[in-house]
Design an enzyme around this catalytic site. Structure first.
Site, PDB file in Angstrom:
ATOM      1  N   LYS A   1      -1.861 -24.404   5.632  1.00 35.67           N
ATOM      2  CA  LYS A   1      -3.150 -25.331   6.146  1.00 35.67           C
ATOM      3  C   LYS A   1      -4.659 -24.759   5.398  1.00 35.67           C
ATOM      4  O   LYS A   1      -3.723 -23.630   4.412  1.00 35.67           O
ATOM      5  CB  LYS A   1      -3.360 -24.287   7.502  1.00 35.67           C
TER       6      LYS A   1
ATOM      7  N   GLN B   1     -44.231 -13.886  21.344  1.00 37.90           N
ATOM      8  CA  GLN B   1     -43.652 -13.404  20.684  1.00 37.90           C
ATOM      9  C   GLN B   1     -42.636 -13.839  20.154  1.00 37.90           C
ATOM     10  O   GLN B   1     -41.626 -13.514  19.374  1.00 37.90           O
ATOM     11  CB  GLN B   1     -43.996 -12.075  21.261  1.00 37.90           C
TER      12      GLN B   1
ATOM     13  N   TYR C   1     -53.473 -17.019  24.202  1.00 38.54           N
ATOM     14  CA  TYR C   1     -52.289 -16.370  23.660  1.00 38.54           C
ATOM     15  C   TYR C   1     -52.057 -15.269  25.015  1.00 38.54           C
ATOM     16  O   TYR C   1     -52.223 -15.359  26.119  1.00 38.54           O
ATOM     17  CB  TYR C   1     -52.551 -15.315  22.890  1.00 38.54           C
TER      18      TYR C   1
ATOM     19  N   ASN D   1     -53.820 -11.786  17.195  1.00 42.76           N
ATOM     20  CA  ASN D   1     -53.511 -13.288  18.172  1.00 42.76           C
ATOM     21  C   ASN D   1     -54.145 -14.634  17.151  1.00 42.76           C
ATOM     22  O   ASN D   1     -52.768 -15.336  17.280  1.00 42.76           O
ATOM     23  CB  ASN D   1     -53.872 -13.508  19.087  1.00 42.76           C
TER      24      ASN D   1
ATOM     25  N   GLU E   1     -17.041 -28.450   9.390  1.00 47.19           N
ATOM     26  CA  GLU E   1     -17.049 -27.331  11.199  1.00 47.19           C
ATOM     27  C   GLU E   1     -17.879 -26.686  11.463  1.00 47.19           C
ATOM     28  O   GLU E   1     -18.683 -26.921  12.632  1.00 47.19           O
ATOM     29  CB  GLU E   1     -15.157 -26.858  11.303  1.00 47.19           C
TER      30      GLU E   1
ATOM     31  N   LYS F   1     -40.419 -16.418  17.280  1.00 50.01           N
ATOM     32  CA  LYS F   1     -39.943 -16.228  15.926  1.00 50.01           C
ATOM     33  C   LYS F   1     -38.673 -16.747  16.072  1.00 50.01           C
ATOM     34  O   LYS F   1     -37.785 -16.919  15.121  1.00 50.01           O
ATOM     35  CB  LYS F   1     -40.523 -14.786  15.783  1.00 50.01           C
TER      36      LYS F   1
ATOM     37  N   SER G   1     -41.046  -6.400  18.282  1.00 45.44           N
ATOM     38  CA  SER G   1     -40.905  -7.385  17.991  1.00 45.44           C
ATOM     39  C   SER G   1     -40.815  -7.528  16.006  1.00 45.44           C
ATOM     40  O   SER G   1     -40.016  -8.096  15.613  1.00 45.44           O
ATOM     41  CB  SER G   1     -42.135  -8.416  17.656  1.00 45.44           C
TER      42      SER G   1
ATOM     43  N   SER H   1      -5.561 -20.731   7.387  1.00 45.81           N
ATOM     44  CA  SER H   1      -4.579 -20.032   8.966  1.00 45.81           C
ATOM     45  C   SER H   1      -3.816 -18.886   8.772  1.00 45.81           C
ATOM     46  O   SER H   1      -3.231 -18.527   7.637  1.00 45.81           O
ATOM     47  CB  SER H   1      -3.977 -21.544   9.369  1.00 45.81           C
TER      48      SER H   1
ATOM     49  N   ASN I   1      -7.983 -25.710   5.734  1.00 46.19           N
ATOM     50  CA  ASN I   1      -9.145 -26.056   6.397  1.00 46.19           C
ATOM     51  C   ASN I   1     -10.391 -26.099   6.409  1.00 46.19           C
ATOM     52  O   ASN I   1     -11.097 -25.466   5.591  1.00 46.19           O
ATOM     53  CB  ASN I   1      -9.124 -25.253   7.967  1.00 46.19           C
TER      54      ASN I   1
ATOM     55  N   THR J   1     -16.681 -49.507  12.374  1.00 42.87           N
ATOM     56  CA  THR J   1     -17.456 -49.451  13.384  1.00 42.87           C
ATOM     57  C   THR J   1     -17.039 -48.861  14.497  1.00 42.87           C
ATOM     58  O   THR J   1     -15.629 -49.718  14.615  1.00 42.87           O
ATOM     59  CB  THR J   1     -18.365 -50.768  13.783  1.00 42.87           C
ATOM     60  N   HIS J   2     -17.589 -48.026  15.922  1.00 45.92           N
ATOM     61  CA  HIS J   2     -16.272 -47.843  16.277  1.00 45.92           C
ATOM     62  C   HIS J   2     -15.056 -46.748  15.856  1.00 45.92           C
ATOM     63  O   HIS J   2     -13.677 -47.297  16.701  1.00 45.92           O
ATOM     64  CB  HIS J   2     -15.671 -49.458  17.675  1.00 45.92           C
TER      65      HIS J   2
HETATM   66  N1  ARG Z   1     -46.116  -9.178  18.274  1.00 49.23           N
HETATM   67  C1  ARG Z   1     -47.217 -10.490  18.677  1.00 49.23           C
HETATM   68  C2  ARG Z   1     -46.233 -11.742  18.517  1.00 49.23           C
HETATM   69  O1  ARG Z   1     -45.727 -11.991  17.441  1.00 49.23           O
HETATM   70  C3  ARG Z   1     -47.885 -10.568  17.827  1.00 49.23           C
HETATM   71  C4  ARG Z   1     -49.120 -10.622  18.322  1.00 49.23           C
HETATM   72  C5  ARG Z   1     -49.714  -9.422  19.757  1.00 49.23           C
HETATM   73  N2  ARG Z   1     -51.101 -10.039  20.437  1.00 49.23           N
HETATM   74  C6  ARG Z   1     -51.025  -8.757  21.590  1.00 49.23           C
HETATM   75  N3  ARG Z   1     -52.261  -9.366  21.857  1.00 49.23           N
HETATM   76  N4  ARG Z   1     -50.814  -8.522  22.446  1.00 49.23           N
HETATM   77  O2  ARG Z   1     -46.648 -12.712  19.020  1.00 49.23           O
END
Ligand code: ARG
Length: 518
Positions: A338, A377, A372, A165, A345, A380, A78, A332, A340, A210-211
């Site tokens: 154009k 993970q 956990y 965790n 948008e 994020k 990660s 464009s 735009n 309205t509408h």
């Molecule tokens: N990279 C993990 C996460 O974002 C960290 C926690 C990992 N914990 C574990 N017991 N493997 O969740």
């Protein structure tokens, strides 16, 4: 551009992706794009250039007799996205170490060394001198590994009474808390942009719809303040959500707490958390705060989307109510004429992304057993993306709102189309004692008559009014026409100029006060 350094040594790069929170807002837009680009280049799609560490150096390698399959490392990493947590991870680690020294698990000298080394690591990351290695999985392992390389056994003590965790949930809470505060500031800027238009646009009357059919006349500042109200609710919602974000999870360890004599009140105090999570199982599995925050961001995106849609329509030749600043428009490749409204948008379009982030989080966490699970993970990417998207949209909305020019003549030239004064005319009869339903019918017939001659109500002669209802006298003309209809309004919260003036004054006062504080 800079971010692919994620898995290589990034010496000499301008910035790393990790310092989002410390850089000026102007640079953040550029960062958002780069971060998005980075997601496309996830390591399982492109073979990264990486340095390797010995298997035995892995923090959890003790029980293992075999090394990890490289494909597993690539799949489970990660670091490509959680490196953005570096600053909060270091902040939380320093607080944790300080607490450990308060309770004498660490000596003051050990704490000093840990703090010094952690700050040095932060600097390396910020200066692009930090080495990322895919087999170190995530930002937490990277920082701990670097710490041990720097100070050896003292570094090996940092993870006392802590697990990844509770560490990751703490980092995330700190990151989200900071991000909420940035979004709140952006919302204030958008409100300020709307309020800043109110005086100059005060005499402009727009058709209200309205509408999407012309309905009643409305002062332009009444429109602007309508958006201020929506964004105010968004700010209040975020502020309320922040209370549930601002809770300390650290000290819950893996899931059951710790047998070591830690003091969680100290850690909470050092990190500015208002409360301490009271159940370690809950604390390590809780992602409500992420879903709730994502929902708050969806609400902001939806409000922005309504605004964007309205202004896109208003900037067409058909409406011609406003001209968008050219610096916020694009052209464009085939049609030379154009101009735009692409920014608007995309503000509208990116609502889909923000909304899908919330859906991802809901699906991700549906049915997870306590406590956990590694699935977490994956929380994020959606929450980072939702914040980046909303922050970028708000940052563009504010200057665009400031720079747009109302097309006063064009608006005025067609303002009497659509019988915007019909409702006020009905209310004029009601004030003379005519029952509402009867008055509605009378005015409906008058509008039909006016339509047949293609004239506004104010152009009908008095005798036409009197033929339909004998209660009419020449005072009727004092409520006809868009301007009179607006002035005739009285109720609190209406578009009456006196009411709108009061609201503008209140908003100016409130925004001035908040801007002085921030
Ligand atoms: N990279 C993990 C996460 O974002 C960290 C926690 C990992 N914990 C574990 N017991 N493997 O969740």
């Amino acid at each position: 551009m800079f971010l692919y350094t994620g898995l290589r040594k990034s010496v000499g790069q301008r910035r790393s992706s990790n310092d989002t929170e410390s850089i000026p807002s102007r640079d953040r837009l550029e960062m958002c794009h780069a971060v998005n680009a980075f997601f496309v280049e996830l390591p399982h799609r492109k073979e990264p250039q990486i340095n390797t560490i010995k298997e035995t150096q892995k923090a959890w390698s003790g029980v293992f007799t075999e090394g990890t399959d490289k494909r597993v490392e690539t799949f489970t990493e990660s670091i490509s996205f959680d490196r953005r947590l570096y600053e909060v991870d270091i902040r939380a680690s320093i607080a944790h170490a300080r607490m450990l020294s308060d309770v004498k698990i660490l000596t003051a000298e050990e704490f000093r060394q840990l703090e010094e080394a952690l700050l040095a690591i932060r600097l390396e990351i910020e200066e692009g001198n930090f080495e990322y290695k895919i087999e170190l999985e995530d930002i937490h392992m990277h920082i701990e590994h670097a710490l041990i390389e720097k100070i050896g056994d003292v570094g090996r003590k940092l993870h006392t009474a802590r697990s990844r965790n509770d560490q990751v949930v703490t980092d995330l809470r700190l990151w989200v808390r900071d991000a909420i505060d940035r979004i709140d500031r952006c919302l204030l800027d958008v409100q300020s942009a709307f309020v800043g238009r109110c005086d100059a646009d005060f005499d402009v009357i727009l058709p209200g719809y309205t509408h999407l059919q012309r309905a009643q006349p409305v002062l332009a500042p009444h429109y602007w303040l309508a958006y201020c109200e929506k964004f105010q609710r968004d700010r209040e919602r975020l502020g309320d959500c922040r209370k549930r974000v601002n809770i300390l999870g650290l000290g819950s360890a893996a899931l059951a707490g710790t047998s070591l004599p830690i003091d969680r009140t100290k850690t909470a105090e050092y990190l500015g958390f208002e409360r301490i999570a009271a159940n370690s199982l809950d604390a390590t599995s809780d992602r409500d705060f992420i879903r709730e925050t994502a929902f708050c961001l969806v609400e902001i995106a939806l409000h922005l989307s309504t605004f964007a849609e309205e202004w896109i329509l208003w900037s067409t030749a058909e409406f011609n109510f406003l001209r968008l600043p050219q610096t916020f428009c694009t052209g464009s490749s085939i049609m030379p004429q154009k101009v735009n409204p692409d920014v608007l948008e995309l503000i509208r379009g990116k609502t889909a992304r923000v909304s899908s982030s919330l859906h991802s989080l809901i699906m991700l966490t549906k049915g997870l057993p306590l406590a956990y699970n590694r699935d977490l993970q994956e929380d994020k990417l959606p929450i980072f993306d939702a914040f980046d998207t909303v922050e970028a949209a708000l940052s563009l909305a504010a200057p665009l709102i400031e720079g747009a020019v109302l097309q006063k003549e064009s608006i005025q030239s067609r303002l009497e189309l659509g019988y915007l004064d019909a409702t006020v005319l009905m209310e004029y009869l009601i004030q003379k004692g005519v029952p509402q339903r009867t008055a509605h019918g009378i005015v409906g017939r008058l509008v039909r008559t006016a339509m047949e001659s293609d004239v506004p109500l104010a152009s009908l002669p008095l005798n036409v009014f009197q033929e339909i209802h004998d209660g009419f006298d020449d005072k009727v003309f004092t409520v006809l026409g868009a301007k009179n209809a607006v002035v005739a309004m009285k109720s609190y919260g209406s578009t009456a100029p006196s009411e709108v003036r009061k609201q503008i004054d209140d908003w100016k006062e409130k925004i001035g006060r908040e801007q002085a504080v921030v």
